[in-house]
Design an enzyme around this catalytic site. Structure first.
Site, short mmCIF file in Angstrom:
data_model
loop_
_atom_site.label_atom_id
_atom_site.label_comp_id
_atom_site.label_asym_id
_atom_site.label_seq_id
_atom_site.Cartn_x
_atom_site.Cartn_y
_atom_site.Cartn_z
N ASN A 14 -9.67 -6.36 35.25
CA ASN A 14 -9.51 -7.79 35.00
C ASN A 14 -10.84 -8.36 34.59
OD1 ASN A 14 -6.87 -8.05 35.73
ND2 ASN A 14 -7.28 -8.88 37.76
N ARG B 287 -2.25 -4.83 36.42
CA ARG B 287 -3.06 -3.60 36.50
C ARG B 287 -2.29 -2.42 37.09
NH1 ARG B 287 -8.19 -5.46 39.51
NH2 ARG B 287 -6.54 -6.63 40.54
#
Ligand code: ZN
Ligand code: FE
Length: 741
Positions: free
Chosen positions: A39, A21
Site C-alpha cells: 500500500n 493486498r
C-alpha cells in the site's frame, strides 16, 4: 526460464482497507507469481514475476475478480528487467508521499460474517462487532490515513492471540481487517437507563434492550455512524408518545424489519426495490405501503402511501432484531434540525426527555453519518440522501487542474465536494444549516476531509444566496471565490454524473434557490452547457408573504395566489380559503402584498405544490420539507386523464387560473391528478420547442409519479436524471464543483 517476465502495476481507486493486498497475495500464489504488493499513499503497488502464461492469468484475475468493496479507477502496467524474486510478499506500507488514497464507506455485515455470527461453533458466535475486510466500519472509525488500526478508534483495543493470528495471515478473510475483534478483546456494550445507571452488559444488554422495546419503551442504540431512536413500530401508543416527545407531528419515520419477507407483509415492493433493500449499502428505501395488509401503526408515516424501510446492517442490529417479533422505528437520534448524535453523554443531554434507556458501546464514532435514503424508478435509483454505505463518494475525474478546490453546497441538505488530484469526492449528508450544531458539523466535516486527503482549498465555490451560511462562510476564507446559481448547479450535478458537456435543456424544479435577479427561483428551464446557461422559461412568479414563514405556513402561498387572481379581476369565490386566516392576519398579509413588503417574488414549483395542497383541502400547513408533494402524490389517480391547462406567454408559464378551476373541481384526487398531469404537459410543451437532450434535477423530481410520467412520455427522447448523486440540494455541491472543472 527465459520465458519469465517482470511487471510493475500501480493501481488507484478504493484499494485500501478492503482486502486488496490479500486478494493479490492469493492470486499470486494460485499462479506461482513471485514479487510483492504494498500500500502506498496513491493506492497499491505490485511487482509480479512469472511465466508469460501465469502472468496472463494473474493479470486477468486482477481485472475481473476484485474484492467486493474495492473499486479500481486506474491500473498502469510497465515491464521491467527480470529481477529473480524468490517468493511473493506483502510489504510494509509506504506512506511517505502525500495522502490521496480513497476511503471506503462503512458497509453492512457480509454473508460470511453473518454465517459465523449464527454459527454456535464459531468463536465469534453472537459477537456484536464481528467484521472482516469485506464488511464493517471504515469511514466512521478512521481518524487519518493510512488506514491502519493505530489511526482508527480501535487503537485502544489490544488484539487477543486468536484475532492477531487472523490479522496476520494473508490467506485469512480478516488479514489486516483493522476493526477485527472478538468478545475477548473487542469493544463492549452497555445498557443504561437515562439517568446513567448501568443495567446490563454485552449479550445481556441486547436481550434486555429487546424486552424494553417490546414493553413499549422508547430507547436509543448506537449504530454505525450514530445513535438511532428506536421503538416498536406496531405500537400506536408508543409511536404517538415518540411523536409528542420529539415534537415531530407527521414527518415519516424509517422502519427496520428483520427480513425482506417481513417487509413484503406490509409493503408492495418491486424486484429492483428488493435488490436495493438487500444490497450491501443497506440504504433506507422508499416503497409503497400495502394498504390491505399494513401491519404497522398508521402513525409511522401518516397521510402518505409510502414507507421508508430498511434491513439490519450491523451485527448488533441483526442480534437485536432476532429477539423482536415486530419491526422497529429506527430514526437518527438528534434534536430536530441538529446533526445525528454519536456520543452517549451528548445523547443524555439532548434527548434525555425523549428516551428511557440507551445502548452504548466504547468504540468511538469518529465521523458521523446518517442512513442513506433512496427510491427506485424501475431499475434506476434516485438518491435522496447519500451517506452511510455511499460516502465518501469518489469519482475519478481527469483534469489538468493542479489546485485543490472546495464546493460548499446549498443551505438545506448540505454536502460538500472537493477536487484533489484527479478525484472528485462528495461528503456525507451534513444537513440543514439552520442550527449552530449543524454549522459546527459542516466545519468538522471539512476538517475531516482536509485531514484524510491532505486537502487545502485554494479555490472555494459557493451559492449566490447572500444569507446562506455557506456563502457567508466562503466569503470569509482567504481563497479565490466563485459562485454558481443554485438551479444551474442542480443541472450541472446531473451533467457531471452522466458525463455531459454539450448543450442541453436543463429543467430544475425545486424548493427554493436564489436567482440571478435576486428573486427566489425553483421552476426553471435552462439552455445550458458546462460553462454557461440561459433561462428560457419559468413559472409565473408569486409573492412569498412573510418570506420563509410561508414555507411552513403554506396557506400563505395560497392566499398570495388568490390576491393575484383577484387583482386581475378574475372570477371565483375564495371566501372559504380566506377564512383560514384571522381578520387581522389577513389584513396584515394584504398589506404585505399591496405594499410589497417582505413579499419576495418566487417561481418555485415546490411552493406551487404547497398552494395546490391547500386548494385541494388536504393540508394547511406542513411540518417537513416536501410534505405537500408527498400528499399530492398519494392523491394521484391513474384513471383520471384530465389535466389543467397551462399556457405559455413567451418565457412565462401561466398557471394561476387553475386555482379558480379547483374551486369547481373540489375533489382532492381530481385536483391533485389534474395538476400533476398539467406539470408533465408543460414540461413537454417547452421541451418540444428545443430538439435538445434533457437533463433534470431538483427536489421536486423526488416525486416519483411525475418522474415516471415524464420518462414514459419521453419515449425515444434522451432524458437524464441524477441517480448516484442526490437529486435534491444534497447534489448542489458537486454541481458547483463541476462548473469550474
Ligand atoms: Zn464480513
Ligand atoms: Fe435546490
Amino acid at each position: 526460464m527465459n520465458d519469465r517476465k517482470r511487471y510493475k502495476y500501480k493501481i488507484e481507486g478504493i484499494v485500501q482497507g478492503v482486502g486488496f493486498r490479500p486478494f493479490i497475495y492469493k492470486i499470486a500464489h494460485t499462479y506461482s507469481i513471485k514479487g510483492y504488493v504494498l500500500n502506498n499513499s496513491l493506492g497499491v503497488e505490485i511487482e509480479a514475476e512469472g511465466s508469460s502464461e501465469d502472468l496472463l492469468k494473474f493479470d486477468n484475475s486482477l481485472h475481473v475478480e476484485l474484492p467486493p468493496l474495492s473499486r479500481v479507477d486506474t491500473i498502469s502496467k510497465k515491464e521491467l528487467n527480470f529481477f529473480g524474486y524468490i517468493d511473493f510478499k506483502i510489504k510494509e506500507s509506504d506512506t511517505r508521499k502525500s495522502k490521496h488514497t480513497l476511503i471506503s464507506p462503512d458497509m453492512s455485515i457480509c454473508d460470511d460474517c453473518l454465517k459465523e455470527l449464527n454459527d454456535n461453533s464459531n468463536f465469534r458466535h453472537n459477537y456484536f462487532f464481528i467484521n472482516c475486510t469485506n464488511c464493517g466500519p471504515r469511514y466512521s472509525i478512521i481518524k487519518t490515513v493510512p488506514y491502519d488500526r493505530i489511526n482508527t478508534s480501535m487503537c485502544n483495543f489490544l488484539m487477543c492471540k486468536k484475532c492477531e493470528e487472523e490479522y496476520k495471515n494473508p490467506m485469512d478473510r480478516r488479514y489486516h481487517a483493522q476493526p477485527i475483534s472478538c468478545a475477548d478483546c473487542g469493544p463492549e456494550l452497555f445498557l443504561r437507563s437515562i439517568d446513567g445507571v448501568l443495567l446490563a452488559k454485552n449479550s445481556e444488554a441486547i436481550k434486555n434492550l429487546a424486552c424494553l422495546i417490546q414493553e413499549g419503551n422508547i430507547v436509543a442504540m448506537k449504530g454505525m455512524g450514530g445513535f438511532h431512536l428506536i421503538c416498536d413500530a406496531s405500537n400506536d401508543k408508543t409511536v404517538k408518545l415518540l411523536r409528542s416527545r420529539k415534537k415531530r407531528q407527521t414527518k415519516p419515520f424509517a422502519v427496520m424489519f428483520k427480513s425482506i419477507e417481513e417487509i413484503k407483509k406490509s409493503c408492495k415492493i418491486t424486484k429492483e426495490e428488493g435488490e436495493a433493500i438487500i444490497s450491501q449499502q443497506r440504504a433506507i428505501v422508499l416503497v409503497k405501503k400495502n394498504k390491505k395488509s399494513f401491519l404497522l401503526s398508521d402513525l409511522v408515516a401518516p397521510h402518505i402511501d409510502r414507507l421508508r424501510v430498511f434491513l439490519p446492517y450491523t451485527p448488533l442490529h441483526v442480534l437485536l432484531l432476532k429477539r423482536l417479533e415486530k419491526p422497529i422505528i429506527a430514526t437518527s437520534a438528534n434534536k430536530s434540525g441538529e446533526p445525528i448524535i454519536t456520543d452517549g453523554q451528548e445523547l443524555k443531554k439532548s434527548l434525555g426527555d425523549v428516551i428511557d434507556f440507551y445502548l452504548d458501546y466504547n468504540r468511538e464514532i469518529i465521523n458521523a453519518s446518517d442512513d442513506s435514503v433512496l427510491q427506485m424508478i424501475g431499475d434506476k435509483s434516485i438518491m435522496m440522501r447519500a451517506s452511510r454505505g455511499f460516502t465518501p463518494m469518489s469519482f475519478r475525474y481527469k483534469s489538468d487542474e493542479k489546485r485543490h478546490i472546495l464546493a460548499v453546497g446549498a443551505h438545506q441538505k448540505n454536502t460538500i465536494s472537493l477536487y484533489i488530484d484527479n478525484q472528485i469526492i462528495l461528503s456525507p449528508y451534513i444537513g440543514d444549516l439552520d442550527s449552530v450544531k449543524s454549522c459546527d458539523f459542516f466545519t468538522r466535516t471539512l476538517e475531516t476531509f482536509k485531514r484524510l486527503y491532505d486537502f487545502n482549498p485554494e479555490v472555494i465555490i459557493c451559492d449566490l444566496h447572500p444569507s446562506y451560511f455557506t456563502t457567508r462562510w466562503a466569503k470569509k476564507q482567504e481563497c479565490e471565490l466563485r459562485q454558481v446559481q443554485h438551479h444551474y448547479a442542480h443541472i450541472l450535478s446531473c451533467m457531471f454524473e452522466h458525463k455531459i458537456e454539450k448543450k442541453i435543456l436543463g429543467v430544475a424544479w425545486d424548493g427554493t434557490g436564489y436567482g440571478d435577479d435576486g428573486t427566489i427561483w425553483g421552476g426553471e428551464f435552462f439552455i445550458c452547457d458546462k460553462t454557461s446557461y440561459k433561462r428560457v422559461a419559468y413559472f409565473e412568479p408569486f409573492s412569498l408573504l412573510g418570506g420563509d414563514k410561508s414555507i411552513k405556513d403554506i396557506k400563505r402561498v395560497a392566499v398570495s395566489m388568490i390576491f393575484d387572481i383577484q387583482k386581475d379581476n378574475k372570477a371565483g369565490d375564495f371566501t372559504s380559503f380566506l377564512k383560514l386566516f384571522g381578520k387581522s392576519e389577513l389584513s396584515l398579509l394584504r398589506q404585505m402584498y399591496n405594499k410589497n413588503i417582505n413579499a419576495i417574488k418566487c417561481s418555485s414549483v415546490g411552493r406551487i405544490f404547497d398552494a395546490v395542497a391547500v386548494f385541494s383541502g388536504v393540508c394547511e400547513s406542513v411540518t417537513y420539507d416536501g410534505e405537500s408533494g408527498l400528499i399530492i402524490e398519494s392523491l394521484y389517480d391513474k384513471t383520471i386523464n384530465e389535466s389543467y391547462e397551462f399556457y405559455l406567454d413567451g418565457e412565462v408559464i401561466k398557471y394561476k387560473h387553475i386555482f379558480t378551476q379547483m374551486l369547481e373541481d373540489k375533489n382532492p384526487n381530481l385536483i391533485a391528478t389534474k395538476f400533476i398531469n398539467a406539470l408533465v404537459d408543460i414540461f413537454f410543451k417547452i421541451a418540444n420547442r428545443y430538439g435538445l437532450e434533457i437533463v433534470l434535477a431538483g427536489g421536486v423530481f423526488q416525486n416519483r409519479t411525475i418522474l415516471e410520467k415524464i420518462i414514459k412520455e419521453a419515449k425515444e427522447r434522451n432524458i437524464y436524471f441524477p441517480q448516484k448523486i442526490p437529486i435534491n440540494d444534497g447534489g448542489v455541491s458537486i454541481g458547483q464543483l463541476y462548473r469550474y472543472m
